[in-house]
Write a protein that holds these residues in place. Structure first.
Motif, PDB file in Angstrom:
ATOM      1  N   ASP A  55       0.700  -1.228  -0.146  1.00  0.00           N
ATOM      2  CA  ASP A  55      -0.126  -0.057  -0.019  1.00  0.00           C
ATOM      3  C   ASP A  55       0.838   1.291   0.110  1.00  0.00           C
ATOM      4  O   ASP A  55       0.787   2.149   0.919  1.00  0.00           O
ATOM      5  N   GLY A  56       1.809   1.461  -0.919  1.00  0.00           N
ATOM      6  CA  GLY A  56       2.838   2.605  -1.071  1.00  0.00           C
ATOM      7  C   GLY A  56       3.692   2.568   0.119  1.00  0.00           C
ATOM      8  O   GLY A  56       4.465   3.617  -0.023  1.00  0.00           O
ATOM      9  N   VAL A  57       3.923   1.815   1.005  1.00  0.00           N
ATOM     10  CA  VAL A  57       5.007   1.673   1.925  1.00  0.00           C
ATOM     11  C   VAL A  57       6.089   0.565   1.581  1.00  0.00           C
ATOM     12  O   VAL A  57       5.757  -0.333   1.402  1.00  0.00           O
ATOM     13  N   ILE A  58       7.179   1.060   1.302  1.00  0.00           N
ATOM     14  CA  ILE A  58       8.380  -0.194   1.189  1.00  0.00           C
ATOM     15  C   ILE A  58       9.240  -0.317   2.383  1.00  0.00           C
ATOM     16  O   ILE A  58       9.772   0.684   2.799  1.00  0.00           O
ATOM     17  N   SER A  59       8.914  -1.543   2.765  1.00  0.00           N
ATOM     18  CA  SER A  59       9.952  -1.708   3.912  1.00  0.00           C
ATOM     19  C   SER A  59      11.271  -2.620   3.505  1.00  0.00           C
ATOM     20  O   SER A  59      11.158  -3.445   2.655  1.00  0.00           O
ATOM     21  N   PHE A  60      12.194  -2.129   4.192  1.00  0.00           N
ATOM     22  CA  PHE A  60      13.687  -2.689   3.688  1.00  0.00           C
ATOM     23  C   PHE A  60      14.266  -3.321   4.845  1.00  0.00           C
ATOM     24  O   PHE A  60      14.420  -2.774   5.856  1.00  0.00           O
ATOM     25  N   GLU A  61      14.975  -4.622   4.696  1.00  0.00           N
ATOM     26  CA  GLU A  61      15.521  -5.269   5.662  1.00  0.00           C
ATOM     27  C   GLU A  61      17.159  -5.572   4.965  1.00  0.00           C
ATOM     28  O   GLU A  61      16.879  -6.526   4.091  1.00  0.00           O
ATOM     29  N   GLU A  62      18.065  -4.917   5.742  1.00  0.00           N
ATOM     30  CA  GLU A  62      19.292  -5.350   4.966  1.00  0.00           C
ATOM     31  C   GLU A  62      20.270  -6.489   5.879  1.00  0.00           C
ATOM     32  O   GLU A  62      19.821  -6.652   7.035  1.00  0.00           O
ATOM     33  N   ASP A  63      21.288  -6.919   5.233  1.00  0.00           N
ATOM     34  CA  ASP A  63      22.080  -7.774   5.865  1.00  0.00           C
ATOM     35  C   ASP A  63      23.663  -7.477   5.574  1.00  0.00           C
ATOM     36  O   ASP A  63      23.799  -7.650   4.295  1.00  0.00           O
ATOM     37  N   SER A  64      24.387  -7.142   6.427  1.00  0.00           N
ATOM     38  CA  SER A  64      25.977  -7.146   6.177  1.00  0.00           C
ATOM     39  C   SER A  64      26.220  -5.891   5.144  1.00  0.00           C
ATOM     40  O   SER A  64      26.975  -6.086   4.222  1.00  0.00           O
TER      41      SER A  64
END
Length: 424
Positions: free
Chosen positions: A236-245
């Motif tokens: 719904d128009g929101v981008i979640s981001f999860e990084e690693d290293s």
């Protein structure tokens, strides 16, 4: 919005730096042939024929140029036109005079630079004379067919994605950062390009690349630092981001994790962010930067605690001296010196001068912010600009406080010499 479109206009050109230049076969003659597919006769309308917006010139998936059209009237419009030849960017701008279903422009300072504009629905044909190449600089040609780019929406070919796709070209903001930008561009059914630009205090982070789409998720793996990966989720128009290293790309007190909300603004041009204070543009030694970021921000155990046996195995060409520094044993070559205690590395010094000239102090600040403290080493008459990293510390070395950096040291804050006193 005009200024935002101009930023996006320039970003289109910079996204094709790895693409091949469309050769001179894109001549005026070829464009004239292509124009046969564009019906110049448009239906009468109450509004100006040429419509305001940003348009791209694309060939075989490669963006070669863009034009920003503003202030359209029945008899004129203003434009900013840019094109890219694989190395150089050319630009001309001005006011075009509309006559019927075409418009013309003659450069006020060089009458040999002429441009003609044709219009059909969402496309413009632009034909420029050779005189415009010298006016724009770098002999860049602008002749081509330009297609409207919907601002804040996904722009793809007809078979690449549908209107129901989760992914949209736009600028996304996460307010938890002092500056938290995520730009999404060049969206297709399979992938999109992205660029992070975040900061909190003196700690900054920048990361860009291409993510592969699977439904409402997309994944990324960095080419230069393969350990750096991430997952995007769009809802719904929101981008979640999860990084690693991905610590290589951001400061110790900031990361790219977050929830970024879509705005009505187009993606930002990554090359124009913080131009006046761009760490990447600084002449920072590559090996020194890698060493400093790994040791300070990533995993000091890469260097510290390395056994003598392992060090000999990894660096067989290094020389050993029983009293390398003030009676302390160690290994060394022209670039590195490893001091040992209890047959383990506890101090590592990298000679920045082995790569060239000393690094300006301002470049160190740009990369790492203000040091935690500055210490004078009376024994060597050197200043140490110290950053603490857990149980270790990273010190940039100069001959004077705030002076150019000639070396960098990574060392344990534990007293490793208690069980291995300095030799007489």
């Amino acid at each position: 919005m005009k200024a935002l479109r101009l930023v996006f206009l320039f970003s289109l050109l910079l996204l094709v730096t790895s693409c091949n230049f469309l050769t001179s076969s894109n001549s005026s003659e070829k464009v004239e042939a292509e124009k046969e597919t564009v019906d110049k006769l448009s239906e009468p309308s109450d509004q100006a024929l040429f419509q305001e917006g940003t348009y791209k010139w694309e060939k075989d998936g490669v963006i070669l140029g863009a034009v920003d059209l503003t202030d359209p009237l029945d008899d004129s419009f203003t434009f900013m036109l840019q094109a890219y030849d694989g190395i150089n960017v050319g630009e001309i701008s001005g006011t075009a005079i509309v006559e019927g279903d075409t418009a013309t422009f003659t450069h006020p300072e060089n009458g040999e630079c002429k441009a003609s504009f044709g219009w059909q629905e969402d496309r413009m044909t632009i034909d420029t004379s050779e005189g415009c190449q010298s006016v724009a600089g770098n002999n860049v040609s602008f002749t081509g067919i330009y297609t409207l780019i919907p601002i804040g929406k996904q722009t793809t070919s007809e078979d690449s994605a549908s209107e129901t796709s989760e992914w949209r070209e736009a600028l996304y903001i996460d307010p938890k950062f002092e500056q938290g930008n995520l730009s999404i561009s060049n969206v297709t059914a399979e992938s999109f390009q992205f660029s992070f630009d975040v900061s909190s205090g003196d700690h900054v982070g920048e990361l860009s690349g291409t993510a592969q789409i699977t439904g409402n998720e997309a994944t990324f793996q960095d080419k230069d630092q393969p350990d750096c990966t991430g997952t995007f989720t769009s809802t719904d128009g929101v981008i979640s981001f999860e990084e690693d290293s991905c610590l290589y790309y951001h400061g110790a007190a900031v990361d790219f994790n977050g929830s970024y909300t879509m705005t009505d603004q187009p993606p930002l041009a990554s090359s124009t962010k913080r131009e006046a204070n761009s760490c990447e543009a600084s002449p920072f030694h590559s090996d020194l930067l890698k060493f400093a970021k790994q040791g300070h921000l990533k995993d000091p155990s890469i260097f510290l605690g390395l056994t003598e046996e392992k060090l000999k195995e990894e660096k067989p060409s290094m020389k050993f001296e029983e009293t390398l520094y003030e009676g302390i044993p160690g290994f060394y070559d022209e670039t590195y010196a490893y001091l040992m205690a209890n047959e383990e590395v506890f101090n590592l010094r990298y000679d920045a001068l082995s790569e060239g000239a000393a690094i300006p102090y301002e470049d160190m600040l740009c990369q790492f912010g203000e040091p935690d403290e500055v210490v004078l080493n009376d024994m060597d008459s050197e200043y140490l600009h110290v950053y603490y990293a857990g149980d270790n510390k990273l010190s940039f070395v100069s001959d004077k406080e705030g002076g150019d950096i000639k070396a960098v040291e990574l060392e344990s804050m534990e007293d490793k010499l208690k069980a291995n006193p300095i030799q007489d």
